[in-house]
Enzyme design. Structure first.
Site, PDB file in Angstrom:
ATOM      1  N   ARG A   1     -14.327  -5.344   3.043  1.00 59.72           N
ATOM      2  CA  ARG A   1     -12.910  -5.340   2.657  1.00 59.72           C
ATOM      3  C   ARG A   1     -12.240  -6.636   3.120  1.00 59.72           C
ATOM      4  NH1 ARG A   1      -9.939  -0.855   2.145  1.00 59.72           N
ATOM      5  NH2 ARG A   1      -8.395  -2.270   1.253  1.00 59.72           N
TER       6      ARG A   1
ATOM      7  N   HIS B   1      -7.295   1.284  -6.678  1.00 55.68           N
ATOM      8  CA  HIS B   1      -7.615   0.728  -5.354  1.00 55.68           C
ATOM      9  C   HIS B   1      -8.530  -0.478  -5.567  1.00 55.68           C
ATOM     10  CE1 HIS B   1      -7.829   0.389  -1.171  1.00 55.68           C
ATOM     11  NE2 HIS B   1      -8.437   1.512  -0.830  1.00 55.68           N
TER      12      HIS B   1
ATOM     13  N   GLN C   1     -10.702  -2.311  -2.804  1.00 58.23           N
ATOM     14  CA  GLN C   1     -11.835  -1.510  -2.346  1.00 58.23           C
ATOM     15  C   GLN C   1     -13.048  -1.709  -3.242  1.00 58.23           C
ATOM     16  OE1 GLN C   1     -12.155   0.737   0.448  1.00 58.23           O
ATOM     17  NE2 GLN C   1     -14.284   0.454  -0.195  1.00 58.23           N
TER      18      GLN C   1
ATOM     19  N   ARG D   1       0.865  -1.175   0.000  1.00 53.22           N
ATOM     20  CA  ARG D   1       0.000   0.000   0.000  1.00 53.22           C
ATOM     21  C   ARG D   1       0.900   1.223   0.000  1.00 53.22           C
ATOM     22  NH1 ARG D   1      -5.223   1.878   1.604  1.00 53.22           N
ATOM     23  NH2 ARG D   1      -5.109   3.965   2.514  1.00 53.22           N
TER      24      ARG D   1
ATOM     25  N   ASP E   1     -15.483  10.396  -1.967  1.00 56.77           N
ATOM     26  CA  ASP E   1     -14.229  10.183  -1.243  1.00 56.77           C
ATOM     27  C   ASP E   1     -13.772  11.535  -0.721  1.00 56.77           C
ATOM     28  OD1 ASP E   1     -11.915   9.061  -0.253  1.00 56.77           O
ATOM     29  OD2 ASP E   1     -11.108   8.428  -2.185  1.00 56.77           O
TER      30      ASP E   1
END
Length: 324
Positions: A308, A136, A139, A109, A223
């Site tokens: 997740r 991502h 996600q 990450r 976001d």
């Protein structure tokens, strides 16, 4: 659905997979989630070791990977910039070659998609994208599982997902890729100044400043406005994105009373964080969503957060396990 063979495959980008493979991973995630709810584990990762490389901090990504591995009998080692020499005294290539001697898989990450590619190519073990500056993917897999759970009568290819705000960020880009692969409609609703940084449009994707694009959405997504590394331009970002805050009016514009609200978290939705307090005292509201939307019955943000873990577990089981 035919069981695909993903053993040894890295998970760097959704574009590395077929639609059938992604749908199967979502199905596997749902199965593993159902088993966990019943208290059933199968030791599918017993004897497996996963390294977690974090250049960017995260609550959900770290906890999801660690819990997923432990659930299935595996082991993890967490390495951040303080506890690793990667990129400082040791090249990424050399780091990958060393870690591959110890571990069956490597999660990364951080900032660069190129780092993920070097880890994969030099190490030779599956590498998992926990977040990069480009994508991502773990996600969005969790998001799709979440939407499927809350829209059981609707197939993924029939969905309309609208991303509101920073349409050129990595989460929005990954939604674009998912729509290209899986055939659902994706709309990026944000300022035209950001369109130049978005992936290319295709028959399922649209970028626009016209609020009418929201009508008929099954899910509205947003976001935070300043990603990691952009904290010094928060005020500039608020000026650009302030009118794209997700409000009750935005949700009403969908004309769908069952439209879901999604967010990858963390979120500025009230003033209970240090940053939100600090900036509102300067007269700057950094909230990308109103608190009443975030806490509404249509909000599934914490279901996403839980999922997740289940989708990450499915990815590792599919690519690392010897027992599937």
């Amino acid at each position: 659905m035919t069981l695909p063979n993903l053993k040894g495959k890295s998970f760097l980008s959704l574009l590395d997979f077929t639609a059938e493979e992604l749908l199967w991973l979502i199905e596997l995630s749902a199965d593993l989630k159902a088993m966990k709810k019943r208290g059933i584990t199968q030791d599918l990762l017993k004897g497996k070791h996963i390294a977690l490389l974090f250049e960017k901090t995260s609550t959900r990504t770290r906890c999801a990977f660690e819990t997923a591995v432990y659930d299935e009998g595996g082991h993890v080692t967490f390495l951040d910039p303080i506890s690793s020499q990667m990129g400082k005294k040791e090249s990424i290539e050399d780091t990958a070659k060393v870690l591959a001697r110890y571990y069956d898989g490597i999660e990364y990450r951080g900032y660069s998609q190129k780092t993920l590619e070097v880890l994969r190519d030099a190490g030779g073990v599956p590498v998992f994208n926990g977040l990069s500056d480009v994508e991502h993917p773990t996600q969005i897999l969790a998001d799709l599982l979440t939407i499927q759970e809350h829209c059981p009568g609707k197939g993924i290819s029939d969905l309309k997902v609208v991303f509101v705000g920073d349409v050129r960020n990595n989460v929005a880009a990954t939604w674009n890729y998912a729509s290209k692969l899986l055939g659902f409609k994706f709309v990026g609703f944000g300022p035209k100044e950001l369109f130049g940084g978005t992936p290319e449009s295709h028959e399922n994707a649209l970028y626009t400043e016209d609020i009418s694009c929201i009508e008929g959405a099954d899910a509205v997504y947003t976001d935070i406005w300043a990603s990691m590394g952009e904290e010094d331009i928060i005020e500039e970002r608020v000026k650009l994105l302030g009118k794209y805050k997700v409000t009750a009016e935005i949700m009403a514009a969908t004309k769908n009373e069952n439209c879901l609200f999604l967010h990858c978290l963390p979120s500025f939705h009230n003033f209970e964080t240090e940053l939100a307090k600090e900036w509102i005292e300067k007269g700057v509201d950094i909230r990308e969503v109103d608190d009443d939307v975030f806490r509404s019955k249509n909000s599934v943000v914490f279901d996403e957060a839980e999922n997740r873990m289940h989708t990450i577990k499915a990815i590792m089981v599919a690519t690392v396990s010897d027992k599937l």
